[in-house]
Design an enzyme around this catalytic site. Structure first.
Site, PDB file in Angstrom:
ATOM      1  N   THR A  90       0.852  -1.182   0.000  1.00  0.00           N
ATOM      2  CA  THR A  90       0.000   0.000   0.000  1.00  0.00           C
ATOM      3  C   THR A  90       0.888   1.232   0.000  1.00  0.00           C
ATOM      4  O   THR A  90       1.944   1.241   0.640  1.00  0.00           O
ATOM      5  CB  THR A  90      -0.961  -0.027   1.221  1.00  0.00           C
ATOM      6  N   GLU A 135      -4.512  -2.406   5.317  1.00  0.00           N
ATOM      7  CA  GLU A 135      -3.981  -2.948   6.572  1.00  0.00           C
ATOM      8  C   GLU A 135      -5.035  -3.714   7.367  1.00  0.00           C
ATOM      9  O   GLU A 135      -4.733  -4.329   8.390  1.00  0.00           O
ATOM     10  CB  GLU A 135      -3.446  -1.801   7.450  1.00  0.00           C
ATOM     11  N   LYS A 183      -5.303  23.053   9.722  1.00  0.00           N
ATOM     12  CA  LYS A 183      -5.466  23.576  11.080  1.00  0.00           C
ATOM     13  C   LYS A 183      -5.363  25.094  11.057  1.00  0.00           C
ATOM     14  O   LYS A 183      -4.305  25.642  10.802  1.00  0.00           O
ATOM     15  CB  LYS A 183      -4.408  22.980  12.006  1.00  0.00           C
ATOM     16  N   TRP A 237      -9.724  22.677  13.450  1.00  0.00           N
ATOM     17  CA  TRP A 237      -9.605  21.853  12.248  1.00  0.00           C
ATOM     18  C   TRP A 237     -10.581  22.300  11.161  1.00  0.00           C
ATOM     19  O   TRP A 237     -11.739  22.578  11.449  1.00  0.00           O
ATOM     20  CB  TRP A 237      -9.923  20.390  12.541  1.00  0.00           C
TER      21      TRP A 237
HETATM   22  P1  AMP Z   1      -6.465   1.792   1.102  1.00  0.00           P
HETATM   23  O1  AMP Z   1      -5.554   1.122   2.042  1.00  0.00           O
HETATM   24  O2  AMP Z   1      -5.803   2.177  -0.178  1.00  0.00           O
HETATM   25  O3  AMP Z   1      -7.710   1.020   0.898  1.00  0.00           O
HETATM   26  O4  AMP Z   1      -6.879   3.175   1.725  1.00  0.00           O
HETATM   27  C1  AMP Z   1      -7.455   3.252   2.993  1.00  0.00           C
HETATM   28  C2  AMP Z   1      -7.892   4.651   3.239  1.00  0.00           C
HETATM   29  O5  AMP Z   1      -8.878   5.041   2.285  1.00  0.00           O
HETATM   30  C3  AMP Z   1      -8.542   4.859   4.561  1.00  0.00           C
HETATM   31  O6  AMP Z   1      -7.605   5.037   5.593  1.00  0.00           O
HETATM   32  C4  AMP Z   1      -9.358   6.108   4.316  1.00  0.00           C
HETATM   33  O7  AMP Z   1      -8.563   7.277   4.422  1.00  0.00           O
HETATM   34  C5  AMP Z   1      -9.785   5.936   2.883  1.00  0.00           C
HETATM   35  N1  AMP Z   1     -11.135   5.354   2.822  1.00  0.00           N
HETATM   36  C6  AMP Z   1     -11.495   4.076   2.594  1.00  0.00           C
HETATM   37  N2  AMP Z   1     -12.829   3.945   2.591  1.00  0.00           N
HETATM   38  C7  AMP Z   1     -13.342   5.165   2.837  1.00  0.00           C
HETATM   39  C8  AMP Z   1     -14.668   5.683   2.977  1.00  0.00           C
HETATM   40  N3  AMP Z   1     -15.736   4.927   2.837  1.00  0.00           N
HETATM   41  N4  AMP Z   1     -14.790   6.998   3.256  1.00  0.00           N
HETATM   42  C9  AMP Z   1     -13.722   7.788   3.405  1.00  0.00           C
HETATM   43  N5  AMP Z   1     -12.458   7.369   3.269  1.00  0.00           N
HETATM   44  C10 AMP Z   1     -12.259   6.067   2.990  1.00  0.00           C
END
Ligand code: AMP
Length: 544
Positions: free
Chosen positions: A185, A330, A441, A446
């Site tokens: 990732t 993760e 910020k 925020w």
């Molecule tokens: P990944 O490991 O590439 O799947 O990315 C994970 C990240 O995607 C998470 O930590 C979030 O920041 C973002 N993410 C995944 N699903 C959502 C969702 N439904 N709404 C907002 N952010 C999301």
């Protein structure tokens, strides 16, 4: 005193054996790279998995060896998932949209021994010859008739590899904690980080998702993952569907609205899983045809926030049931799923959609907490936001061979820091309000860049928008809104500010707006905030 129950290991091989026996005639349908639409049952899939497992052993693959795939969603890719993990090796799925240097880093960091690739990716690998010293063998995932002329030395053909091997396999009794899968990732900085799944974590994740009530994953359902097998195991569907007995339809490389519509319509797809971006194409096609694919009832949207307007379109215009989910590579990856509990039955549709726009409630075995910057727990009251931490048996305990990446990812109690900022309400619904590195910020308060972006893309002349914080002499940071206008449109700064003033608090309004032709995206379609910040690092906000 210890309990006296059998201690049988939780293994990936048990999933395919269960699916093949109990749900034997359920289907795996694949639109293949070669152009045809291929059907096989769960039982036939298990037979081919067994043949592939024998073939891998014949290639000299041993337990813990890494075997990589660069492939679209299709039955051969799923067969690799089961055969590789079944013999105790590690199925390393690689995202083909990565830049060449990242691909090189990942294959070498993983130490992959064999590379299985779809026809589409032969030219990429040809160009990278000599870059992968650990790779001994490349296998092209097609049949003899479609083998390409290639400059790659000693390539093998997938269907030839299977031929002649027995259709059953005596799966080894592995340690359930043995590694089964590997997926890298992208970080916000530095090299990609490897998440190393175990047999146990895959099985427990599948059981937790299968346990979600009212979730369109039954034996009568047919689910189409647009979410790729090369990115976090297509959100676990290959494993989950063996438990629930749900037929799978794989779209191959064609992910445009018209192709998805036709495949869903033709194959009786009832549920589809994917990120918001792909559903924009499908909505366009549904509007054009003034119809939805015949059997389609439900969608799981995740990976980034599902915009409220998108949920509303599917629900109000097409009568569908939209479920919002959140997770991370993760986390195997699903952390929360937004199925509404029965107390919402009969409530006003807008109220239902408001709750569906949140990211949902935690799966069984996923623990969540939110904290302030000093690590103190914050209340789950739906208004207090904090750093989101998670813990559970299918959440990473440390990246693969990467001490630098592990530093700072876990708190003293061993919780994993997600990098997301969230509220959790009394009912348990999670709302992601931002990513911590993306928060702006201003004067100690925020500003949510996500909210600002979501408000901005509601403007009729804006195609895409991203908000970043830039240094400000008085407020520390203030937002700059970066905007890509829609084709042919010429929005003005004043016009956008006036529009935003009706959507967000006055102190959230961006201090400036910059127009660009394109916003940089990661290989998985997320806005690259770090790159954007780099692009604008010398930009000075007006200060009066
Ligand atoms: P990944 O490991 O590439 O799947 O990315 C994970 C990240 O995607 C998470 O930590 C979030 O920041 C973002 N993410 C995944 N699903 C959502 C969702 N439904 N709404 C907002 N952010 C999301």
């Amino acid at each position: 005193m210890r309990g006296l129950m059998m201690n049988r290991p939780l293994l990936v091989s048990s999933l395919i054996e269960y699916g093949a026996e109990v749900h034997s005639d359920q289907k795996i349908v694949s639109r293949r790279v070669e152009g045809d639409i291929h059907h096989q049952t769960f039982a036939e899939t298990r037979d081919r998995v067994a043949q592939l497992a024998h073939a891998l052993k014949a290639l000299g693959i041993e337990e813990a060896d890494r075997v990589a795939t660069i492939a679209w969603n299709g039955h051969r890719h799923l067969e690799l998932y089961y055969a590789i993990s079944g013999i105790g090796a590690v199925c390393h799925t690689i995202n083909p949209r990565l830049f060449a240097e990242q691909l090189e880093y990942i294959v070498n960091h993983a130490g992959d021994r064999v590379l299985f690739i779809d026809l589409t990716f032969v030219p990429i690998i040809e160009k990278m010859q000599g870059k992968f010293p650990t790779v001994e063998q490349v296998v092209i995932m097609t049949d003899r008739a479609h083998m390409p002329d290639t400059s790659l030395p000693n390539v093998l053909c997938y269907e030839d590899l299977l031929e002649g091997h027995p259709t059953s396999y005596d799966w080894p009794d592995l340690d359930e904690n043995a590694a089964a899968g590997l997926c890298y990732t992208s970080g916000t900085t530095g090299n990609p980080k490897g998440v190393l799944y175990s047999n146990r974590s895959h099985v427990l994740h599948a059981l937790s998702v299968a346990a979600v009530d009212g979730f369109h994953l039954e034996t009568r359902d047919v689910v189409l993952p647009v979410v790729p097998l090369f990115h976090v195991n297509a959100w676990g569907l290959p494993y989950i569907c063996m438990v629930t007995g749900t037929s799978l339809v794989f779209p191959g490389p064609h992910l445009d609205g018209a192709s998805l519509f036709d495949l869903m319509d033709g194959e009786g797809v009832t549920a589809a899983w994917g990120v918001p971006t792909v559903w924009l194409g499908l909505i366009g096609e549904m509007r054009k045809r003034d119809a939805k694919p015949g059997a389609l009832e439900s969608m799981l949207i995740g990976g980034s926030a599902a915009p409220r307007a998108m949920i509303e379109t599917f629900e109000k215009d097409y009568g569908m049931d939209i479920v919002h989910g959140w997770g991370m590579t993760e986390m195997s990856p699903i952390g929360t799923i937004g199925v509404l509990p029965p107390r919402y039955d009969g409530r006003d549709i807008d109220e239902r959609i408001d709750t569906k726009a949140k990211q949902g409630r935690r799966l069984f075995q996923v623990e969540m907490k939110i904290t302030d910057l000093d690590g103190n727990r914050l209340p789950h009251d739906g208004t207090t936001s904090g750093e989101l931490y998670v813990r559970g048996p299918f959440i990473t305990g440390g990246y693969y061979n990467d001490e630098d990446a592990n530093a700072g990812c876990f708190d003293e109690e061993g919780w994993f820091k997600t990098g997301d900022v969230a509220t959790i309400d009394e009912e348990g619904f999670l709302l992601i309000v931002d990513r911590s590195k993306d928060l702006i910020k201003s004067g100690g308060e925020w500003i949510s860049s996500i909210d600002l972006e979501n408000a901005a893309v509601g403007h009729p002349d804006i195609a895409e928008a991203a908000a970043i914080g830039l240094p400000h002499p008085k407020w520390d940071e203030r937002p700059l809104l970066v905007v890509v206008p829609r084709d042919g449109a010429e929005p003005t700064k004043d016009g956008i500010q006036d529009y935003l003033a009706t959507k967000v608090a006055k102190w959230w309004l961006p201090d400036d707006i910059a127009f660009v032709e394109a916003i940089p995206h990661s290989a998985t379609g997320k806005i690259r905030k770090t790159e954007l910040r780099d692009m604008f690092k010398d930009y000075v906000l007006p200060t009066d």
